[in-house]
Design a protein around this motif. Structure first.
Motif, short mmCIF file in Angstrom:
data_model
loop_
_atom_site.label_atom_id
_atom_site.label_comp_id
_atom_site.label_asym_id
_atom_site.label_seq_id
_atom_site.Cartn_x
_atom_site.Cartn_y
_atom_site.Cartn_z
N VAL A 195 -133.01 7.02 22.67
CA VAL A 195 -132.34 7.81 22.01
C VAL A 195 -131.94 9.43 22.45
O VAL A 195 -131.21 9.74 22.37
CB VAL A 195 -132.83 8.22 20.48
CG1 VAL A 195 -132.63 9.39 19.90
CG2 VAL A 195 -133.19 6.60 20.11
N SER A 196 -133.19 10.29 23.33
CA SER A 196 -133.14 11.08 23.33
C SER A 196 -131.59 11.49 24.74
O SER A 196 -131.22 12.54 24.96
CB SER A 196 -134.02 11.96 23.95
OG SER A 196 -134.58 12.35 23.61
N ASN A 197 -130.90 10.88 25.40
CA ASN A 197 -130.36 10.49 26.48
C ASN A 197 -129.11 11.07 25.67
O ASN A 197 -127.73 10.73 26.43
CB ASN A 197 -130.63 9.62 27.03
CG ASN A 197 -131.34 10.11 27.59
OD1 ASN A 197 -131.26 11.08 28.57
ND2 ASN A 197 -132.36 8.37 28.64
N GLY A 198 -128.79 10.40 24.18
CA GLY A 198 -127.47 10.55 23.99
C GLY A 198 -126.69 9.01 23.42
O GLY A 198 -127.43 8.44 24.03
N GLY A 231 -123.96 22.60 26.87
CA GLY A 231 -124.58 21.94 26.32
C GLY A 231 -126.17 22.02 26.90
O GLY A 231 -126.51 22.36 28.48
N LYS A 232 -126.81 22.07 26.55
CA LYS A 232 -128.13 21.64 27.31
C LYS A 232 -128.14 20.86 28.56
O LYS A 232 -127.58 19.56 28.62
CB LYS A 232 -129.59 21.63 26.49
CG LYS A 232 -129.81 22.50 25.02
CD LYS A 232 -131.15 21.65 24.61
CE LYS A 232 -130.35 20.58 23.75
NZ LYS A 232 -131.91 20.26 22.87
N PRO A 233 -129.02 21.57 30.01
CA PRO A 233 -129.79 22.73 29.79
C PRO A 233 -129.21 23.84 30.13
O PRO A 233 -129.90 24.13 29.99
CB PRO A 233 -130.38 22.05 31.53
CG PRO A 233 -129.20 21.06 31.92
CD PRO A 233 -128.34 20.68 30.80
N ASP A 234 -128.10 24.35 29.78
CA ASP A 234 -127.37 25.44 29.60
C ASP A 234 -128.23 25.85 28.41
O ASP A 234 -128.58 25.34 27.10
CB ASP A 234 -126.00 25.19 29.60
CG ASP A 234 -125.47 26.90 30.00
OD1 ASP A 234 -124.77 26.64 31.12
OD2 ASP A 234 -126.07 27.65 28.74
N ARG A 271 -134.09 17.87 30.13
CA ARG A 271 -132.89 19.29 30.23
C ARG A 271 -133.70 19.87 29.13
O ARG A 271 -133.40 21.35 29.06
CB ARG A 271 -131.97 18.52 29.53
CG ARG A 271 -131.79 18.13 28.20
CD ARG A 271 -130.24 17.28 27.43
NE ARG A 271 -130.52 16.49 26.47
CZ ARG A 271 -130.74 15.07 27.27
NH1 ARG A 271 -130.95 14.90 27.58
NH2 ARG A 271 -130.94 14.64 25.78
N ASP A 272 -134.24 19.82 27.83
CA ASP A 272 -135.29 20.79 27.09
C ASP A 272 -135.39 21.66 27.63
O ASP A 272 -135.11 23.01 27.55
CB ASP A 272 -135.38 20.28 25.65
CG ASP A 272 -134.79 18.96 24.60
OD1 ASP A 272 -133.69 19.41 24.31
OD2 ASP A 272 -135.24 18.04 24.70
N ILE A 273 -136.27 21.60 28.41
CA ILE A 273 -137.87 22.22 28.91
C ILE A 273 -136.75 23.57 30.43
O ILE A 273 -136.94 24.47 30.68
CB ILE A 273 -138.10 21.32 30.01
CG1 ILE A 273 -139.42 21.41 29.07
CG2 ILE A 273 -139.34 22.56 30.50
CD1 ILE A 273 -139.84 21.68 27.46
N ARG A 288 -136.40 26.82 30.10
CA ARG A 288 -136.41 28.03 30.89
C ARG A 288 -135.29 28.49 31.23
O ARG A 288 -135.62 30.48 32.06
CB ARG A 288 -137.39 26.86 32.29
CG ARG A 288 -138.41 26.72 31.84
CD ARG A 288 -139.11 25.55 33.02
NE ARG A 288 -139.47 26.60 34.59
CZ ARG A 288 -139.22 25.73 36.06
NH1 ARG A 288 -139.09 24.70 36.02
NH2 ARG A 288 -139.07 26.16 36.55
N ASN A 289 -134.73 28.40 31.54
CA ASN A 289 -133.34 28.85 31.86
C ASN A 289 -132.86 30.31 30.70
O ASN A 289 -132.53 31.51 31.39
CB ASN A 289 -131.62 28.22 31.95
CG ASN A 289 -131.98 26.77 32.83
OD1 ASN A 289 -132.80 27.15 34.19
ND2 ASN A 289 -131.01 26.04 32.49
#
Length: 232
Positions: free
Chosen positions: A51-54, A147-150, A176-178, A182-183
């Motif tokens: 699910v988290s991958n969209g 979108g994230k990870p941006d 990608r959230d982490i 961090r970014n």
């Protein structure tokens, strides 16, 4: 990165798999796609872990199609239509997350959401769940150019929550959230109770801390000893 400690001014959470358990909405949607293609049902856990991958990843899981395949846009649209019809019917806060929201309210600290989910699904879902306290900032995929990870979404959250990125904590259940946190220059917490794919190792994401249960979140955010633990 160091925990913001007494300078903590905001907490931001990913949506699916971190704040809200939405997987039980997606399980019947994927199984319907399978049935419409005369395919047998998949194990529910395989769907939950994707699910988290969209939505695109769910189409790939359901039908073994890739972006660029001729039928992919049709089945992506079909999945989103089915999801829109069931939106929020089985979704709920992860156990323990309400305690974090209550603790933030008691401390006078606002919270927000940064998600790669489009606003046409995010906003009705949140309206249906009527979370209290309500998020003070919601940034969805269609409200940013990347979108994230941006980190663009998290930097917008910071502006709306009136804090510096270093004064915020970001919590998510995907690498990608982490990376996005961090970014952005935020302290990050890996929500390892979320939708983790088989073979993925959250310890390799580079998070500053991890929460193995929603019950651990408040302790991780306020840097205190957890009162509950998934491993206790």
């Amino acid at each position: 990165m160091n925990h913001p400690g007494d300078t903590l001014r905001a907490v931001i959470l990913d949506l699916d798999g971190t704040l809200i358990d939405t997987a039980d909405d997606f399980v019947p949607v994927v199984q319907t796609l399978r049935a419409e293609n005369t395919l047998p049902p998949l194990p529910a856990e395989a769907i939950r872990n994707t699910v988290s991958n969209g939505a695109r990843a769910l189409v790939t899981l359901a039908l073994d199609l890739r972006e660029g395949d001729g039928d992919f846009p049709h089945w992506l649209d079909r999945l989103l239509t089915l999801y829109g019809g069931i939106l929020g019917a089985h979704s709920r806060l992860f156990p323990g997350v309400q305690a974090l929201l209550d603790a933030l309210a008691a401390a006078g600290i606002p919270w927000g959401i940064a998600t790669n989910k489009p606003s046409r699904f995010t906003l009705p879902l949140l309206q249906r769940l009527a979370l209290q306290p309500a998020p003070a900032s919601i940034v969805c995929a269609d409200q940013v150019s990347r979108g994230k990870p941006d980190p663009e979404c998290l930097l917008r959250n910071s502006r709306e929550l009136q804090c510096l990125p270093a004064q915020a904590i970001y919590i998510g259940d995907h690498r990608r959230d982490i990376e996005a946190g961090r970014n952005a220059g935020m302290y990050t917490i890996a929500a390892t109770y979320g939708y983790i794919e088989d073979g993925d190792n959250p310890d390799l994401w580079g998070a500053d801390a991890r929460a193995d249960s929603g019950h651990d979140l408040a302790a991780r955010v306020f840097n205190t000893r957890p009162q509950h633990s998934a491993t206790a």
